[in-house]
Design a protein around this motif. Sequence first.
Motif, PDB file in Angstrom:
ATOM      1  N   PHE A  15       0.833  -1.277   0.047  1.00  0.00           N
ATOM      2  CA  PHE A  15      -0.007   0.137   0.011  1.00  0.00           C
ATOM      3  C   PHE A  15       0.953   1.180   0.027  1.00  0.00           C
ATOM      4  N   ARG A  16       0.506   2.142  -0.790  1.00  0.00           N
ATOM      5  CA  ARG A  16       1.167   3.822  -0.826  1.00  0.00           C
ATOM      6  C   ARG A  16      -0.136   4.653  -0.863  1.00  0.00           C
ATOM      7  N   ASN A  17      -0.184   5.427   0.141  1.00  0.00           N
ATOM      8  CA  ASN A  17      -1.153   6.452   0.205  1.00  0.00           C
ATOM      9  C   ASN A  17      -2.447   5.779   0.476  1.00  0.00           C
ATOM     10  N   GLY A  18      -2.642   4.692   0.912  1.00  0.00           N
ATOM     11  CA  GLY A  18      -3.894   4.198   1.123  1.00  0.00           C
ATOM     12  C   GLY A  18      -4.460   3.364  -0.042  1.00  0.00           C
ATOM     13  N   GLY A  19      -3.691   3.254  -1.000  1.00  0.00           N
ATOM     14  CA  GLY A  19      -3.892   2.299  -2.244  1.00  0.00           C
ATOM     15  C   GLY A  19      -2.993   1.371  -2.674  1.00  0.00           C
ATOM     16  N   ALA A  20      -3.683   0.212  -3.312  1.00  0.00           N
ATOM     17  CA  ALA A  20      -2.531  -0.944  -3.779  1.00  0.00           C
ATOM     18  C   ALA A  20      -3.184  -1.422  -5.109  1.00  0.00           C
ATOM     19  N   ARG A  21      -2.196  -1.984  -5.906  1.00  0.00           N
ATOM     20  CA  ARG A  21      -2.938  -2.363  -7.113  1.00  0.00           C
ATOM     21  C   ARG A  21      -1.998  -3.675  -7.173  1.00  0.00           C
ATOM     22  N   CYS A  22      -2.487  -5.022  -7.364  1.00  0.00           N
ATOM     23  CA  CYS A  22      -1.970  -6.288  -7.075  1.00  0.00           C
ATOM     24  C   CYS A  22      -1.160  -6.305  -8.605  1.00  0.00           C
ATOM     25  N   SER A  23       0.262  -6.504  -8.367  1.00  0.00           N
ATOM     26  CA  SER A  23       1.067  -6.781  -9.526  1.00  0.00           C
ATOM     27  C   SER A  23       0.982  -8.170 -10.219  1.00  0.00           C
ATOM     28  N   LYS A  24       0.053  -9.092  -9.621  1.00  0.00           N
ATOM     29  CA  LYS A  24      -0.153 -10.498 -10.317  1.00  0.00           C
ATOM     30  C   LYS A  24      -1.544 -10.290 -11.167  1.00  0.00           C
ATOM     31  N   CYS A  25      -2.589  -9.778 -10.644  1.00  0.00           N
ATOM     32  CA  CYS A  25      -3.879  -9.811 -11.326  1.00  0.00           C
ATOM     33  C   CYS A  25      -4.554  -8.492 -11.252  1.00  0.00           C
ATOM     34  N   SER A  26      -3.921  -7.695 -11.303  1.00  0.00           N
ATOM     35  CA  SER A  26      -4.510  -6.114 -11.431  1.00  0.00           C
ATOM     36  C   SER A  26      -5.542  -5.702 -10.512  1.00  0.00           C
ATOM     37  N   ARG A  27      -6.174  -6.415  -9.441  1.00  0.00           N
ATOM     38  CA  ARG A  27      -7.091  -6.033  -8.477  1.00  0.00           C
ATOM     39  C   ARG A  27      -6.626  -4.792  -7.736  1.00  0.00           C
ATOM     40  N   SER A  28      -7.664  -3.557  -7.542  1.00  0.00           N
ATOM     41  CA  SER A  28      -7.166  -2.559  -6.926  1.00  0.00           C
ATOM     42  C   SER A  28      -7.938  -2.660  -5.549  1.00  0.00           C
ATOM     43  N   TYR A  29      -6.798  -2.128  -4.381  1.00  0.00           N
ATOM     44  CA  TYR A  29      -7.595  -2.226  -3.109  1.00  0.00           C
ATOM     45  C   TYR A  29      -7.259  -0.592  -2.507  1.00  0.00           C
ATOM     46  N   LYS A  30      -8.197  -0.337  -1.364  1.00  0.00           N
ATOM     47  CA  LYS A  30      -7.923   0.890  -0.675  1.00  0.00           C
ATOM     48  C   LYS A  30      -8.049   0.479   0.877  1.00  0.00           C
ATOM     49  N   LYS A  31      -7.144   1.322   1.722  1.00  0.00           N
ATOM     50  CA  LYS A  31      -6.804   0.957   2.954  1.00  0.00           C
ATOM     51  C   LYS A  31      -7.247   2.007   3.888  1.00  0.00           C
ATOM     52  N   VAL A  32      -7.877   2.104   4.897  1.00  0.00           N
ATOM     53  CA  VAL A  32      -8.087   3.029   6.032  1.00  0.00           C
ATOM     54  C   VAL A  32      -8.108   2.330   7.104  1.00  0.00           C
ATOM     55  N   ASP A  33      -7.104   2.687   7.944  1.00  0.00           N
ATOM     56  CA  ASP A  33      -6.808   2.084   9.459  1.00  0.00           C
ATOM     57  C   ASP A  33      -6.493   0.682   9.018  1.00  0.00           C
ATOM     58  N   LYS A  34      -7.261  -0.585   9.768  1.00  0.00           N
ATOM     59  CA  LYS A  34      -7.104  -1.818   9.339  1.00  0.00           C
ATOM     60  C   LYS A  34      -8.206  -2.454   8.530  1.00  0.00           C
ATOM     61  N   LYS A  35      -8.915  -1.522   7.605  1.00  0.00           N
ATOM     62  CA  LYS A  35      -9.668  -2.038   7.090  1.00  0.00           C
ATOM     63  C   LYS A  35      -9.369  -1.929   5.486  1.00  0.00           C
ATOM     64  N   VAL A  36      -9.458  -3.101   4.745  1.00  0.00           N
ATOM     65  CA  VAL A  36      -8.965  -3.059   3.412  1.00  0.00           C
ATOM     66  C   VAL A  36     -10.357  -3.250   2.504  1.00  0.00           C
ATOM     67  N   GLU A  37     -10.450  -2.580   1.466  1.00  0.00           N
ATOM     68  CA  GLU A  37     -11.549  -2.897   0.682  1.00  0.00           C
ATOM     69  C   GLU A  37     -11.080  -3.129  -0.945  1.00  0.00           C
ATOM     70  N   GLN A  38     -11.719  -4.066  -1.459  1.00  0.00           N
ATOM     71  CA  GLN A  38     -11.301  -4.024  -2.929  1.00  0.00           C
ATOM     72  C   GLN A  38     -12.290  -3.122  -3.785  1.00  0.00           C
ATOM     73  N   ILE A  39     -11.547  -2.530  -4.773  1.00  0.00           N
ATOM     74  CA  ILE A  39     -12.348  -1.355  -5.411  1.00  0.00           C
ATOM     75  C   ILE A  39     -12.718  -1.922  -6.572  1.00  0.00           C
ATOM     76  N   ALA A  40     -14.013  -1.743  -7.050  1.00  0.00           N
ATOM     77  CA  ALA A  40     -14.615  -2.181  -8.434  1.00  0.00           C
ATOM     78  C   ALA A  40     -13.864  -1.803  -9.363  1.00  0.00           C
TER      79      ALA A  40
END
Length: 359
Positions: free
Chosen positions: A334-359
């Motif tokens: 994660f960088r600046n609350g966001g992450a993109r999987c290098s393998k499957c390209s799914r995107s995620y956001k993180k706030v504190d200890k909560k991670v959600e996948q971005i559609a």
Amino acid sequence: SFAPHDISVILYLLNEQPNSLSAIGGNYVQRDIADVTLTTMDFPSGVQCHIFVSWLHPYKEQKLVVVGDQKMAVFDDLTAEKLFLYPHKIEWQNRAPIARKADAQVVPVNMEEPLRQECKHFIECVENGWTPYTDGYEGLNVLSILYSAQNSLNNAGLKVTFDKHKSGKVKREGVFIHSTAIVAENAKIGKGTKIWNNSQIQPGAQIGENCVIGHNCFVDSRARVGNGVKLESNIDVWDLITLETHVFVGPSAVFTNDLNPLYPKYGKWLPILVREGASIGANATIICGITIGRWAFIGAGAVVREDVPDYAVVVGVPAEIIGWMCECGNKLKFRNGGARCSKCSRSYKKVDKKVEQIA
């Protein structure tokens, strides 16, 4: 007049149908309706059951008594404690039986409103495609016994024998069960599931489609195992444990169900929920009363005492979060609350200890 609920409980406890029954009774208030009945049932295992019902007694009593070779269990619905164990015994002195009575032991029971739990269970079955504890097959079996009891009563206690080939046995299409596995007749097993050697599936257990139950596993009566779940080996899935779809459980992982298991007085059974896609490593211990989030990863040997968030990776004793994992099993950065999987390209956001996948 034949106590259908009691019959249902007896069938559930014994997990078998009676060989025969007889019923006698008397009509005192109305000509065609029995006010008092006594029904006796004989089972293939050698167990005998006696059900006494009276609408004329001046007091109300609702009891179920189970007599064993070491103790007796009594469920008394009209008491506050509900369930008791009596360690009575018979000793022989000079060739004469002497009764030795002991004080009753109270067995803790979760005090929850029955109708609320029944409705909750019904909703869960609708949402997850589960078979209820008392499904149509059990209803058919109870009706068959009630019909036979009425027939016996109408014929002065005639002994009625059941045809074993006409029981409502669930067909297991497309299911592999190893010859050494023990699977209860009324356990629900989905198509494509494989149950390997020395495993035991209890009455009422629910196992979804395309699951793998490895050798020496145990699935309890009120356990729920979703579609595509894989249990490796030496795993016990107790009552109140739910494994949602595509959960993986490694060898010898342990689920507990009691925070205070002191014999002979036990604490309170607590549920465990393992959400979709979560993975539990070998020899991990999951303490009851928690939820493991979707696609979370539990390291081998970890001791999990608290809820685990979705996509979290936890290791250690006690388990702590050391990172985050994509649904495909790749590590997330994660960088600046966001992450993109290098393998499957799914995107995620993180706030504190909560991670959600971005559609």
